[in-house]
Structures are given as structure tokens and as C-alpha cells.
Design a protein around this motif. Structure first.
Motif, PDB file in Angstrom:
ATOM      1  N   UNK A   1       0.822  -1.213   0.000  1.00  0.00           N
ATOM      2  CA  UNK A   1       0.000   0.000   0.000  1.00  0.00           C
ATOM      3  C   UNK A   1       0.855   1.261   0.000  1.00  0.00           C
TER       4      UNK A   1
ATOM      5  N   UNK B   1     -17.197  -4.475  -7.165  1.00  0.00           N
ATOM      6  CA  UNK B   1     -15.926  -4.370  -7.865  1.00  0.00           C
ATOM      7  C   UNK B   1     -15.702  -5.595  -8.773  1.00  0.00           C
TER       8      UNK B   1
ATOM      9  N   UNK C   1     -15.061   1.645  -3.537  1.00  0.00           N
ATOM     10  CA  UNK C   1     -13.689   1.152  -3.669  1.00  0.00           C
ATOM     11  C   UNK C   1     -12.799   2.222  -4.304  1.00  0.00           C
TER      12      UNK C   1
ATOM     13  N   UNK D   1     -12.198   5.067  -1.770  1.00  0.00           N
ATOM     14  CA  UNK D   1     -11.253   4.714  -0.706  1.00  0.00           C
ATOM     15  C   UNK D   1      -9.822   4.719  -1.253  1.00  0.00           C
ATOM     16  N   UNK D   2      -9.644   4.146  -2.441  1.00  0.00           N
ATOM     17  CA  UNK D   2      -8.318   4.098  -3.060  1.00  0.00           C
ATOM     18  C   UNK D   2      -7.820   5.521  -3.352  1.00  0.00           C
TER      19      UNK D   2
ATOM     20  N   UNK E   1      -5.892   7.514  -9.863  1.00  0.00           N
ATOM     21  CA  UNK E   1      -4.764   7.544  -8.939  1.00  0.00           C
ATOM     22  C   UNK E   1      -3.575   8.318  -9.507  1.00  0.00           C
TER      23      UNK E   1
ATOM     24  N   UNK F   1      -6.852   7.385  -0.196  1.00  0.00           N
ATOM     25  CA  UNK F   1      -5.612   6.940   0.447  1.00  0.00           C
ATOM     26  C   UNK F   1      -4.408   7.583  -0.245  1.00  0.00           C
TER      27      UNK F   1
ATOM     28  N   UNK G   1      -9.530  -1.227 -14.586  1.00  0.00           N
ATOM     29  CA  UNK G   1      -8.151  -1.045 -14.133  1.00  0.00           C
ATOM     30  C   UNK G   1      -7.615   0.302 -14.608  1.00  0.00           C
TER      31      UNK G   1
ATOM     32  N   UNK H   1      -9.035   3.128 -12.698  1.00  0.00           N
ATOM     33  CA  UNK H   1      -8.339   3.298 -11.415  1.00  0.00           C
ATOM     34  C   UNK H   1      -7.024   4.037 -11.615  1.00  0.00           C
TER      35      UNK H   1
ATOM     36  N   UNK I   1       1.840   1.860  -3.504  1.00  0.00           N
ATOM     37  CA  UNK I   1       0.721   2.437  -4.253  1.00  0.00           C
ATOM     38  C   UNK I   1       0.597   3.925  -3.953  1.00  0.00           C
ATOM     39  N   UNK I   2       0.666   4.245  -2.655  1.00  0.00           N
ATOM     40  CA  UNK I   2       0.503   5.648  -2.268  1.00  0.00           C
ATOM     41  C   UNK I   2       1.659   6.501  -2.772  1.00  0.00           C
TER      42      UNK I   2
ATOM     43  N   UNK J   1       1.606   1.958  -9.701  1.00  0.00           N
ATOM     44  CA  UNK J   1       0.304   1.344  -9.973  1.00  0.00           C
ATOM     45  C   UNK J   1       0.483   0.114 -10.839  1.00  0.00           C
TER      46      UNK J   1
END
Lengths: 263, 472
Positions: free
Chosen positions: A81, A150, A106, A109-110, A170, A113, A163, A166, A84-85, A89
Motif C-alpha cells: 500500500x 468491484x 472502492x 477509498x483508493x 490515482x 488513500x 483497471x 483506477x 501504491x501511495x 500502480x
């Protein structure tokens, strides 16, 4: 695109890794700079997917040696995680279905974060809803998919679009696409490729992992690497992909065998 | 084929006396019975009512004297060891503790603010109850508050459901001091959910209380019920007071009878969130006449040891039965759900989904019996039990039990046992959720499938939060 004096995003030195005691990666070297698109090609079992999972921090793979630096940090010290942060990715080859978790929740939340990591306030549902609808355009996804669980019951193409959605939300510094083209028909492939092209910028980098040259007709790489038996054995420009396509992987494997022999 | 639903009514005391040599077989049970019988009916009722209730109590007591508490040698109690219970002496409280309305406020549901009956240690608490928002035609009260005509009608229903001779059910009847009654007249559709709140005030010495409910839904009527069991300590300090809550040792022995007449609909939610050291035994006995629809959402979170006997008896054609269950337990909790659906007529439908989340050294038991005798042709019955084990020492015993003699029916059943999927956890982590958040999201997703079926939004939120808190 190759940018002069660009920041090094990812630097991999002599990376070795194993799964349940079986060595898979046997000394991978790779450097990726901001703005660049790299393609890693290779036959089945060459270690391509393992490489992507090791970078993302999958617990089933044990790193046994080497070094990976991501934006100057020691990537291997970070939890999945945290990676990811920090802006890494991985678009999964087989995205997981998670019944009972709404796609919209989902995604929020992603997204939050990542924002938290960047020292930004969490975005409320209302603003997020607006943002996500905007990003849906990138992959031409039907908003109805947001209220579903999801990936549950999504077709192969819908999962891959999810994907990329996302990834769009992100906005990573490094996107790794693991066999994103597998199982896609030509229309879905085009949509996914266009999505990736929209997201590619001088600020970020992409690694495309693929078995076939087909995807590279739509996303043009700056570098092509050939992986075999857990190592990158050849690197070149996009023409290398065409060569692989016409000659198959046999010559690569032969070359790999010779190289090992001469060592 | 043996049908172990103990269909006989409570035997007549005269017959019982013939077998007097066999009474008081279990000294522990006798003491429990004496405690419960020690509580007399304190209600302002006419002598006739007092007399039939006393007679009902005596008959049940005489029966209990012939019984013994179940042990793990009994097939129906094989996996649930009641011997802990015997290590404690439970006393029945002669008087209930007064609770302030403000203390109870956190437990009330905004959707049922004025459609609520509250019982404290089994005793009706009128000052905490309010039924102002319910239609006037609806009869909702404790026994003493019932219109006279209904007091005698209650007699025709109370303690008449099959299974009344089961030892804990009979124990409840033997100490019956009041009843929460919900009586829905013909064709009345009650939109507002009704909250039946049973609060235990136990804290120091172990106590027993025996709540009792009777619901009659007359033909063509519809009602939504939320039956809720907990300890007052849960209210005062749900967060910091945990150590204190843990000390509240008590025994709730609850019985609810629900009777659906032709074409009636009952949506029944049952929540057991007793304190962690409590014992809870609950019976839900449902009888369904033709064309009726019954749904049960049973949520079990609390108690050291709990058992839910959920028994549905079909009394006519084309009934629909839906049973949704969620058990979510940790530490050393044991929870046993024994359900029976007895489909006796043609064209019945039953759907059952029972899910368990089991952490630490907790132990869940599920026994789902579905009876489809020769008379129940064209039945469609489905049952699924799904279990999520969160630790290597968590345990589940699951037993689907379909007894089918009819030949033209569709019956399916299944049970799954799984752990959190590591690939799913990694997928969530790769999107920036830490391991704890990923676990939480997956556990909640498992629970949400059942919680989302509850008819009241505020309760859904409370329970999702409780599940998260439990498995942090």
C-alpha cells in the motif's frame, strides 16, 4: 517520449526473486525515466508477470537479491500500500472480483488513500462522484458499472477498463500494465490503449508487459525489452518488437541459452 | 424417519403426576425453574386471565420437572456445550431496575421513535415505550394493556406453537410474567417498523430473564418487526466500558411466537447483541397459513454462548419463507443456530442464506433442517451456509439436514468455508489500502450481503459499525 535529463522513476539492479523456493527472477536490470514508455516482452514463463508483482509487493514472491529504487526510495522496504501511495500502480492481468464492495466506494477509498499520502484532504462523496464521472470518459465506461460490486460479473474487457479507470484516478508516477491486452477483442484493446495514451505524460512513466506485439500498434513504446529465463536479455527500440513478432521467441531463447553458456 | 421437532404440546399436569417418580431429575434445572416460578404475575388483570396464565405456567413447570438440560450427548446439542451454564447460579430478579429514558435513547431507532415497546429484564417499561405513530387499529401492548377482547384471544395462540415442549421454551412458559403482544388486524398494512427492545440490566450477580413475544398477523395484513436483545451496559459506554460490560453475566431465555394467517406478510429482524459474558437462548416459532410470506433476518453478535432455535411450520399451501442469518463472533464466543423449516403443503418456497464470520477461538454451529414430506409436492427449497474463518483456531460445525420424501420437488443446499482471500487483500493493498483496511473492507462486504436486507437504514449503519469494531 524520451525527455532529456528526465527524472529516474524506477531503477532496478540485479533483482532476483523466488516463489516457494523456485528462482524466477535471476538478475533483472532496468532503468525507467519520466516520460518513457517501456515494453517488456517475452515468452510464457520468462518472469514478466513475476517482475510486475515483485515491483508491486506481492507477498507470495520473495526478493532474494538486488536493488529497486523508486523515485529515489528503496522500493523493496515498502509495504504494497505504501508503494501504491507513493505512486506505483499495477494494472492486474486478472483483476479480482470483490462481491459486496461497490466499485464507487472502492475507487473513493483508493483515491483518498493516495490523497492522504500527498497531504491533501479526503474528497467527499459528492465531489468524488463528479471526478469519477469525468474519468469514466477516459475508458468510455458506462456509469452503471460504478454501482456494481468491484469487477463482479464484469467481462474481461470491462475489468481491464476498470483497471485503467483506477489508474486515471490515482494518477501514478509509474503505471505497470500486466498483460492488459490479454483476452481483449480489438475494440476493447483500442479503447484501453487510447486510455493509456491519454494518461501518458512527460511526468509519468509506463511499463507495458505483453506477450504480443499487437498492443504496441496502439501504444508506441520508447524501449522494448526482451525477457527470458528471469533476465532481460535484449533491449532496443520499438523495431525490436516487430522483429520478435516475425521471428517468434525461439531465437531469443537460443540467444539466452548461448549467453548463459558463455558466462 | 425421525422428526425431532418435539411436536407434542405441553402435557397435562394430571398425566404428569402419574410419573412423579421421574420429576426433578435435574437439580440444576429445578433450581432454575424455582427461580423463574418465584416471579409471580404482577399485572392488573381480571381473575380469569390470571387463572389461565397460572394454569399454563403450572403445566409447563410440571413438564420442565421431567426434563433435564441438554448435553453434548443430545443430537441437537452435539456441538454446543451447555455445561458452562451449570457453573453459575442464576437468580430471577423480583424487581427491575428503573432506566432513564435518556439512558435508553442511544438504542432507539429514529425510524421507530414512536413504534416501540421496551421490556427491562422481561418486564414491560411503559415510560420507555411509545406507540404513538402506529395506526389505531393495531393492537400493540403488554398483556395488561390489551383490550379485553384480545386478552382471551391471546389464550388461543400463546404457547401453542409446535416445539412448546422443548425444555427452554417450556422453562420460559413456566415463568411467564408478561408478553409483548403485536396483533395486526385483517388487511392492515403497517408501514412503520416496530421495535421490540429487550434490555437486561444485569451487572454483578448472575440473573435470568425470560422475555416473551406473541405476534399475530391476521389475513392480508403486513408488519415489520425488529426484535432486539442487549444489556444496558452496552448503552452507557459502548466503547470505553468494555471491561465492565464483560462482567455482566446473565441468562436471557427468550421465546417469540409469530402466527401468520392467510396471505399475511411479516418481515422479522432479530438482533442478539448481548454482553460478552451473557448466555442467550432464543426461540422463534413461526406458523404460516396459506399464501403467507415470512422473512427473518437474524443477526447474532453477542453473548458468550448463544443459541437460536428458528422453527417455521407451514400450515397451508403456497407459503414463502426467507431466512437470512448473519453470525459474527470473536474471542471465545459460541453461537449455535438451529433452524427448521417444515414444509407440509404443496407449492411452498423457502430460501435460506446463513453467513458466519468467526474470529479468534470462536465457534459457530449451524444446523439447517428442511422437512419435505410426501404432502409437500412442488416445493422449492434452497439453503446456503457460508462461513468466513478469520483465524486458525476459529471453528465452525455446519450441517445441512434435508429430509425429503416428496418426489416432485426442487431442493438445493450447500455449505462453504473460506478464509480471507490473500489475492483480494493484495489487490486492495495495491490500490493504497493498508492491510487492516483491506481486511475490514472484505469482512464488511461479507456481512453487508445480509445487513443490507434489514428494513431500517439506521440499524444497518449501526450493525456495519459493530461488525467493523468487532474484527479490528
Amino acid at each position: 517520449m524520451i525527455v532529456e535529463k528526465a527524472q529516474v522513476v524506477l531503477s532496478v539492479r540485479e533483482l532476483t526473486a523466488e516463489v516457494e523456493g523456485t528462482p524466477i527472477l535471476k538478475g533483472v536490470n532496468l532503468e525507467v525515466k519520466a516520460g518513457e514508455i517501456h515494453a517488456i516482452m517475452g515468452p510464457n514463463g520468462s518472469g514478466k508477470s513475476t517482475f510486475s508483482k515483485v515491483l508491486a509487493g506481492h507477498p507470495a514472491y520473495e526478493v532474494t537479491g538486488g536493488e529497486v529504487r523508486f523515485l529515489g526510495q528503496n522500493l523493496l522496504e515498502l509495504e504494497p500500500e505504501e508503494r501504491a501511495r507513493a505512486g506505483l500502480f499495477l494494472a492486474f492481468q486478472y483483476p479480482m472480483e470483490i462481491p459486496g464492495v461497490s466499485n464507487l466506494d472502492f475507487l473513493r477509498v483508493a483515491y483518498n488513500s493516495r490523497r492522504k499520502q500527498q497531504g491533501l484532504e479526503e474528497m467527499d462523496s459528492f465531489d468524488f462522484d463528479e471526478l469519477v464521472r469525468e474519468k469514466l470518459e477516459v475508458v468510455r465506461m458506462n456509469p452503471a458499472f460504478l454501482s456494481r460490486s468491484v469487477n463482479e460479473g464484469f467481462s474481461g474487457g470491462e475489468k481491464k477498463r476498470n483497471e485503467i479507470l483506477q489508474m486515471a484516478l490515482l494518477a501514478p508516477k509509474l503505471g505497470i500494465l500486466d498483460e492488459t491486452d490479454s483476452g481483449l477483442d480489438i475494440d476493447a484493446l483500442k479503447i484501453v490503449a487510447q486510455g493509456v495514451n491519454q494518461l501518458a505524460s512527460p511526468e509519468n512513466a509506463m511499463i507495458l508487459i505483453t506477450h504480443y506485439q499487437r498492443l504496441l500498434n496502439y501504444i508506441v513504446p520508447d524501449f522494448v525489452h526482451v525477457m527470458a529465463d528471469g533476465r532481460i536479455i535484449d533491449s532496443g527500440s520499438k523495431e525490436l518488437a516487430l522483429e520478435l513478432e516475425s521471428h517468434g521467441y525461439d531465437w531469443v531463447l537460443e540467444q539466452a541459452a548461448t549467453e548463459v553458456g558463455t558466462r | 424417519m425421525s422428526i425431532q421437532v418435539s411436536p407434542m404440546p405441553i402435557p397435562n399436569p394430571d398425566e404428569v403426576s402419574l410419573k412423579s417418580a421421574l420429576t426433578d431429575r435435574d437439580p440444576y434445572l429445578t433450581e432454575l425453574l424455582n427461580q423463574c416460578q418465584g416471579l409471580s404475575i404482577q399485572l392488573l388483570l381480571e381473575p380469569e386471565s390470571i387463572s389461565w396464565i397460572q394454569e399454563l405456567r403450572d403445566r409447563a413447570a410440571a413438564w420442565v420437572r421431567q426434563c433435564i438440560l441438554p448435553t453434548t450427548k443430545d443430537e441437537e446439542w452435539r456441538f454446543t456445550d451447555m455445561s458452562f451454564l451449570k457453573q453459575l447460579t442464576f437468580r430471577a430478579l423480583p424487581q427491575r431496575l428503573e432506566l432513564a429514558a435518556s439512558a435508553v435513547a442511544p438504542l432507539t431507532l429514529s425510524e421507530a421513535a414512536h413504534s416501540r415497546l421496551v421490556f427491562v429484564d422481561g418486564v414491560y417499561a411503559p415510560t420507555l415505550s411509545s406507540v404513538a405513530s402506529l395506526p389505531d387499529e393495531l393492537v400493540i401492548s403488554n398483556l395488561a394493556g390489551l383490550p379485553l377482547a384480545y386478552r382471551s384471544r391471546v389464550r388461543d395462540y400463546l404457547a401453542t406453537a409446535q416445539g412448546a415442549a422443548e425444555v427452554f421454551t417450556a422453562l420460559n412458559t413456566s415463568g411467564l410474567i408478561d408478553v409483548a403482544v403485536v396483533w395486526v388486524p385483517k388487511h392492515l398494512i403497517v408501514e412503520t417498523p416496530i421495535h421490540l427492545l429487550f434490555i437486561s440490566t444485569a451487572s454483578g450477580t448472575p440473573t435470568i430473564s425470560q422475555p416473551r413475544c406473541l405476534v399475530v398477523a391476521e389475513s392480508g395484513s403486513s408488519v415489520t418487526l425488529i426484535e432486539d436483545y442487549l444489556n444496558q451496559a452496552n448503552i452507557e459506554s459502548p466503547e470505553e466500558g468494555e471491561a465492565e460490560v464483560g462482567e455482566a453475566v446473565y441468562f436471557t431465555n427468550a421465546v417469540t411466537e409469530i402466527c401468520l394467517e392467510a396471505g399475511a406478510q411479516v418481515n422479522h429482524t432479530r438482533i442478539e447483541r448481548e454482553s460478552p459474558a451473557a448466555f442467550h437462548i432464543g426461540k422463534s416459532a413461526i406458523t404460516q397459513a396459506r399464501n403467507s410470506r415470512y422473512t427473518c433476518n437474524a443477526i447474532t453478535l453477542g453473548a458468550k454462548l448463544s443459541r437460536h432455535n428458528l422453527e417455521v411450520f407451514q400450515h397451508g399451501e403456497q407459503t414463502e419463507t426467507t431466512l437470512n442469518g448473519l453470525v459474527t463472533i470473536n474471542s471465545q464466543q459460541t453461537t449455535d443456530t438451529h433452524s427448521v423449516i417444515a414444509l407440509n403443503y404443496p407449492h411452498g418456497t423457502s430460501t435460506q442464506l446463513h453467513k458466519c464470520i468467526i474470529a479468534d477461538q470462536a465457534h459457530a454451529v449451524f444446523n439447517g433442517k428442511i422437512l419435505v414430506p410426501q404432502s409437500a409436492q412442488l416445493t422449492n427449497a434452497g439453503q446456503l451456509n457460508r462461513n468466513l474463518l478469520l483465524s486458525p483456531r476459529a471453528r465452525v460445525d455446519t450441517k445441512p439436514q434435508l429430509e425429503i420424501t416428496a418426489d416432485n420437488v426442487k431442493c438445493t443446499h450447500g455449505a462453504t468455508i473460506s478464509q480471507l482471500d490473500k489475492e483480494e487483500v493484495f489487490y486492495l493493498q495495491s490500490r493504497g489500502l493498508d492491510a487492516t483496511a483491506a481486511h475490514n473492507l472484505l469482512i464488511n462486504a461479507f456481512a453487508t450481503e445480509i445487513i443490507n436486507k434489514l428494513p431500517v437504514a439506521s440499524l444497518r449503519q449501526t450493525l456495519i459499525a459493530a461488525v467493523s469494531h468487532q474484527h479490528l
